[in-house]
Design a protein around this motif. Sequence first.
Motif, PDB file in Angstrom:
ATOM      1  N   ILE A   5      -5.859   7.898   4.375  1.00 19.42           N
ATOM      2  CA  ILE A   5      -4.396   7.783   4.286  1.00 19.42           C
ATOM      3  C   ILE A   5      -3.742   8.577   5.421  1.00 19.42           C
ATOM      4  CG2 ILE A   5      -2.378   8.429   2.903  1.00 19.42           C
ATOM      5  CD1 ILE A   5      -4.049   7.818   0.417  1.00 19.42           C
ATOM      6  N   ALA A   6      -4.266   9.770   5.706  1.00 25.24           N
ATOM      7  CA  ALA A   6      -3.711  10.586   6.788  1.00 25.24           C
ATOM      8  C   ALA A   6      -3.830   9.877   8.134  1.00 25.24           C
ATOM      9  CB  ALA A   6      -4.421  11.937   6.846  1.00 25.24           C
ATOM     10  N   VAL A   7      -4.989   9.213   8.351  1.00 23.04           N
ATOM     11  CA  VAL A   7      -5.182   8.466   9.596  1.00 23.04           C
ATOM     12  C   VAL A   7      -4.179   7.319   9.696  1.00 23.04           C
ATOM     13  CG1 VAL A   7      -6.770   6.958  10.850  1.00 23.04           C
ATOM     14  CG2 VAL A   7      -7.602   9.086   9.846  1.00 23.04           C
ATOM     15  N   LEU A   8      -3.972   6.600   8.580  1.00 22.90           N
ATOM     16  CA  LEU A   8      -2.992   5.502   8.576  1.00 22.90           C
ATOM     17  C   LEU A   8      -1.597   6.006   8.932  1.00 22.90           C
ATOM     18  CD1 LEU A   8      -3.959   3.318   5.464  1.00 22.90           C
ATOM     19  CD2 LEU A   8      -4.325   2.811   7.879  1.00 22.90           C
ATOM     20  N   ALA A  38       4.973  -3.159  12.685  1.00 14.56           N
ATOM     21  CA  ALA A  38       3.563  -3.013  12.299  1.00 14.56           C
ATOM     22  C   ALA A  38       3.290  -1.592  11.805  1.00 14.56           C
ATOM     23  CB  ALA A  38       2.660  -3.344  13.485  1.00 14.56           C
ATOM     24  N   GLY A  39       3.922  -0.611  12.462  1.00 22.32           N
ATOM     25  CA  GLY A  39       3.779   0.765  12.011  1.00 22.32           C
ATOM     26  C   GLY A  39       4.340   0.960  10.616  1.00 22.32           C
ATOM     27  N   MET A  40       5.454   0.309  10.319  1.00 21.81           N
ATOM     28  CA  MET A  40       6.050   0.429   8.986  1.00 21.81           C
ATOM     29  C   MET A  40       5.148  -0.204   7.931  1.00 21.81           C
ATOM     30  SD  MET A  40       8.349   1.610   7.109  1.00 21.81           S
ATOM     31  CE  MET A  40       9.499   2.227   8.341  1.00 21.81           C
ATOM     32  N   VAL A  41       4.516  -1.329   8.276  1.00 19.94           N
ATOM     33  CA  VAL A  41       3.581  -1.957   7.335  1.00 19.94           C
ATOM     34  C   VAL A  41       2.440  -1.001   7.006  1.00 19.94           C
ATOM     35  CG1 VAL A  41       1.879  -3.803   7.061  1.00 19.94           C
ATOM     36  CG2 VAL A  41       4.133  -4.332   7.996  1.00 19.94           C
ATOM     37  N   THR A  47       1.159   4.532   1.731  1.00 21.48           N
ATOM     38  CA  THR A  47       1.868   5.055   0.553  1.00 21.48           C
ATOM     39  C   THR A  47       1.344   4.424  -0.724  1.00 21.48           C
ATOM     40  OG1 THR A  47       3.861   5.423   1.881  1.00 21.48           O
ATOM     41  CG2 THR A  47       4.136   5.354  -0.508  1.00 21.48           C
ATOM     42  N   LEU A  48       1.085   3.123  -0.687  1.00 18.14           N
ATOM     43  CA  LEU A  48       0.591   2.430  -1.878  1.00 18.14           C
ATOM     44  C   LEU A  48      -0.828   2.863  -2.245  1.00 18.14           C
ATOM     45  CD1 LEU A  48       1.935  -1.196  -1.264  1.00 18.14           C
ATOM     46  CD2 LEU A  48       2.909   0.600  -2.705  1.00 18.14           C
ATOM     47  N   GLY A  62      10.330  -5.068  -6.081  1.00 20.25           N
ATOM     48  CA  GLY A  62      11.184  -4.493  -5.037  1.00 20.25           C
ATOM     49  C   GLY A  62      10.904  -5.094  -3.675  1.00 20.25           C
ATOM     50  N   VAL A  63       9.611  -5.283  -3.346  1.00 16.58           N
ATOM     51  CA  VAL A  63       9.239  -5.873  -2.061  1.00 16.58           C
ATOM     52  C   VAL A  63       9.762  -7.299  -1.958  1.00 16.58           C
ATOM     53  CG1 VAL A  63       7.315  -6.645  -0.638  1.00 16.58           C
ATOM     54  CG2 VAL A  63       7.228  -4.398  -1.727  1.00 16.58           C
ATOM     55  N   VAL A  64       9.583  -8.067  -3.028  1.00 11.63           N
ATOM     56  CA  VAL A  64      10.037  -9.466  -3.024  1.00 11.63           C
ATOM     57  C   VAL A  64      11.549  -9.553  -2.865  1.00 11.63           C
ATOM     58  CG1 VAL A  64      10.237 -11.559  -4.427  1.00 11.63           C
ATOM     59  CG2 VAL A  64       8.071 -10.314  -4.344  1.00 11.63           C
ATOM     60  N   LEU A  65      12.269  -8.724  -3.617  1.00 12.01           N
ATOM     61  CA  LEU A  65      13.728  -8.741  -3.516  1.00 12.01           C
ATOM     62  C   LEU A  65      14.188  -8.335  -2.115  1.00 12.01           C
ATOM     63  CD1 LEU A  65      14.816  -7.179  -6.947  1.00 12.01           C
ATOM     64  CD2 LEU A  65      15.046  -9.563  -6.207  1.00 12.01           C
ATOM     65  N   GLY A  66      13.515  -7.332  -1.551  1.00 15.94           N
ATOM     66  CA  GLY A  66      13.865  -6.898  -0.200  1.00 15.94           C
ATOM     67  C   GLY A  66      13.661  -7.999   0.825  1.00 15.94           C
TER      68      GLY A  66
END
Length: 460
Positions: A5-8, A38-41, A47-48, A62-66
């Motif tokens: 996760i830290a690497v991501l 791509a960085g945000m993805v 986070t997930l 939330g993702v679908v609505l966004g």
Amino acid sequence: MTGFIAVLYIVAFSLFVYGLMGLTGPRTAVRGNWIAAAGMVLAVVATLLTPGMGNWGLIVLGVVLGVLVGVPAARKVKMTAMPQMVALFNGVGGGAVALIAWVEFNSTDGYAHEPAYVAIASLFSALVGSVSFWGSNIAFGKLQELITGRPVSVGKLQQPLNLLLLLAAVGCGVAIAAGAASGWLIAGLLVAAALLGVMVVLPIGGADMPVVISLLNALTGLSAAAMGLALDNTALIVAGMIVGASGSILTNLMAKAMNRSIPAIVAGGFGGAQASSGRSGPERPVRATSAADTAIQMAYAGRVVVVPGYGMAVAQAQHAVREMADLLEDKGIQVSYAIHPVAGRMPGHMNVLLAEADVPYERLKEMDEINSDFPQTDVALVIGANDVVNPAAETDPSSPIYGMPILKVNTSRSVIVLKRSMSSGFAGVDNDLFYDTKTSMLFGDAKTSVGEIVEELKTL
């Protein structure tokens, strides 16, 4: 998993920085956006993957609505409405941070067992995020003309009221940080901050709105960085600081371009949709012209400088302007574009419009670079710009825009202004340029007028 996760996160914020570098020019801007996306993805995926992450149903919802709201909004928005969209989307970011702070308060029993820095960072995020959300919504309403663009205030009580709201919000935060866990305190903080955001932006008129958007964007970034500190989320800290730092730098540059201090802008003062005159006395004469005369004048010029403004954006005339410039260049005439930092309704508004029409970026000249060239310019063609070319900023100490750096088109050998009417600009003051003896006014819709000039040029 923790190391992965830290690497991501490291890869994610590296892509944020690299993507931001791409935004320095139109040729790399699209690629930069995709890299940052791509960085945000990656940041979302990291986070997930965090242990203990649950409630997947709500996350997916939330993702679908966004996606359902964000994608159509971004694809369908017109370039003229881009400032409103920026204000609205920026506000959503601040609101999200404020809600996260609220959830964090509830899930930790008022930060009962959390370190002091977590409570302080989270409460700062709640306050600033709420101010940004509600302030951005007011900015959106003004730009969209859902509410008046004129300054709206309560007079001399405005600043005391703002101070009282700030003290109320800070007082609630101090009480919570001191150990009070009442839900009414966090609600009071959010409500006081919300009212503060509304009351700060309402008295600010249209002339200052580009700076307001940039300032609120910086505040959203700072609140996100503080929330990242509270949640121990590296990507959120880095992304927030990038937005906060870049937004702060841009706000300062915009304020300097208007010769205004940021505190003066926040305090309100000028800028509105009302028409007013910077001078009193009898009505001054103007000289009208036609598309045919304008085409002839430019066809026999050696150098033409196009000065775009919000009127060009409203008329969506940028493609017609590019066609006109191509015809002039085919005749051996040198054409360039003069860009004022606050032309339009957001930073870089004119650059984006002209880039959309494939205008070579090297033809776009910033104010400091082009001003020395105007005395050697045969024709300055002003398309919908107003306050940013008003000589009163240099000659009339009583003018509200006195001291604001302008594009010195009045030093050109001749000036042609394309405008619908004689109405004032965002600052609500009369423009002395329109009455200059070397200025001609071509009244009408900018796109239609430029189209008529193009047809006339084709016959010459």
